[in-house]
Design an enzyme around this catalytic site. Sequence first.
Site, PDB file in Angstrom:
ATOM      1  N   HIS A  90      -4.306 -10.517  -5.541  1.00  0.00           N
ATOM      2  CA  HIS A  90      -3.910  -9.199  -5.033  1.00  0.00           C
ATOM      3  C   HIS A  90      -4.193  -8.083  -6.049  1.00  0.00           C
ATOM      4  CE1 HIS A  90      -1.925 -11.100  -1.633  1.00  0.00           C
ATOM      5  NE2 HIS A  90      -1.210 -11.849  -2.461  1.00  0.00           N
ATOM      6  N   ASP A 142       4.246  -3.714 -12.180  1.00  0.00           N
ATOM      7  CA  ASP A 142       5.605  -4.304 -12.109  1.00  0.00           C
ATOM      8  C   ASP A 142       5.457  -5.748 -12.584  1.00  0.00           C
ATOM      9  OD1 ASP A 142       4.111  -5.072  -9.837  1.00  0.00           O
ATOM     10  OD2 ASP A 142       5.917  -5.388  -8.631  1.00  0.00           O
TER      11      ASP A 142
END
Length: 304
Positions: free
Chosen positions: A241, A9
Site C-alpha cells: 500500500h 503513521d
Amino acid sequence: MKPVIFDVDTGIDDAMAMAYALNSPELEVLGFTTCFGNVPVVDSTRNTLAVLEKLNRRIPVYEGADQTLVRGRKKRYPKHVHGEDGLGNTLRFEPTIKASQGNAADFIIDQVQSRPHEITIIAVGPLTNIALAINKAPMIMSLVKEVVIMGGAVNVPGNVTPYAEANIISDPEAAHLVLTSGLPITLVGLDVTLQTYLLKPKLDDWRATGKESAEFLAEMTDYYMKAYENSHPGLGGCALHDPLAVGVAIDSSFVRTEWMSVKVVTEGEEAGRTIGQKDGEPRIRVCTNVESERFLKHFLERVI
C-alpha cells in the site's frame, strides 16, 4: 531531486515505504511528519526514528496529530496487522535519535512557504496533519506542488468496513477537508494497491544480503504477511500500500489515473467511504490501474 515531506503513521508498510523513498535518488526527503493511525502518534514517532536508525539515516522527524480533527482520540489500533509495537513486534531497542522540536503542521507550512511550488507531500496515514496545516495557513494550498495520498477505495470495497479504507476512516473529516481542498492530489487507493503483491520468498532474498536493516524489514514484513494470510488465505504475501504511493511520487507512469471529484462520507454506516464522480469540482487524480510488475521490480531494486 524532488523535495518531499513524508507524512507517516509508521507501521510495517510505512517502514518499507520509508526505505524505498530514502534509497531513491529522485527524492530529497526533507523530513518526516508523524500521525496516529496504525499506532498512537507517540509510537508512530518512535517507530519512524527506529527505522531511520536501522537505515543509518538522519532525517528530521516532527510529531503531529495525536487525535482526529473532530472526533477525539482513535479508540482502536490494528495490532492484529502491525503487532503490539506497530512494527511486527520487532522493536527490541529504543532509538537513540530524537524527534525535532516543533510540530508536524507547522513544519509543513514552513517548508511549503519557504519553497513555493516545489514541495511534494507523500501522505500514507490519516490526513489530519495536512488538514491542520490547511486550517492554520490556507494560503499554502496554492503553493504545494503535489500531494500523493495512499488512501481510499473509490471503485472497490474498503478494507476496514465494506465501504472504507483504513487511513480515510481513521479521520473522515480530515480526509474530506483535504480531498475537497483544491490541492493538486493524486489518490493512490485500494483500487491499485491491492494489485501490488510482495510474495514471501522475496524475504529470503532480503535476509541473504546480510544487512541488519534487511533482516529488520524482513522480520516485520513476515509478521505482516501472516496477518494477510489470516484474512486472505493462500495469498502468500502482502499488498504494498504505502510503497506504491512512494513509487507514484517517483514515477507517475506506474499508474493510470482518472480525474474525479472525491468526497468522503463522514456519518453513518458508510463513514469513510470515498465517492468519486467524473463531474463536480475540485477534481483530483484517482489511480485506477497500475503496472504492478514494473513497480514491484523497481521497489525491490531500491528497498534493501
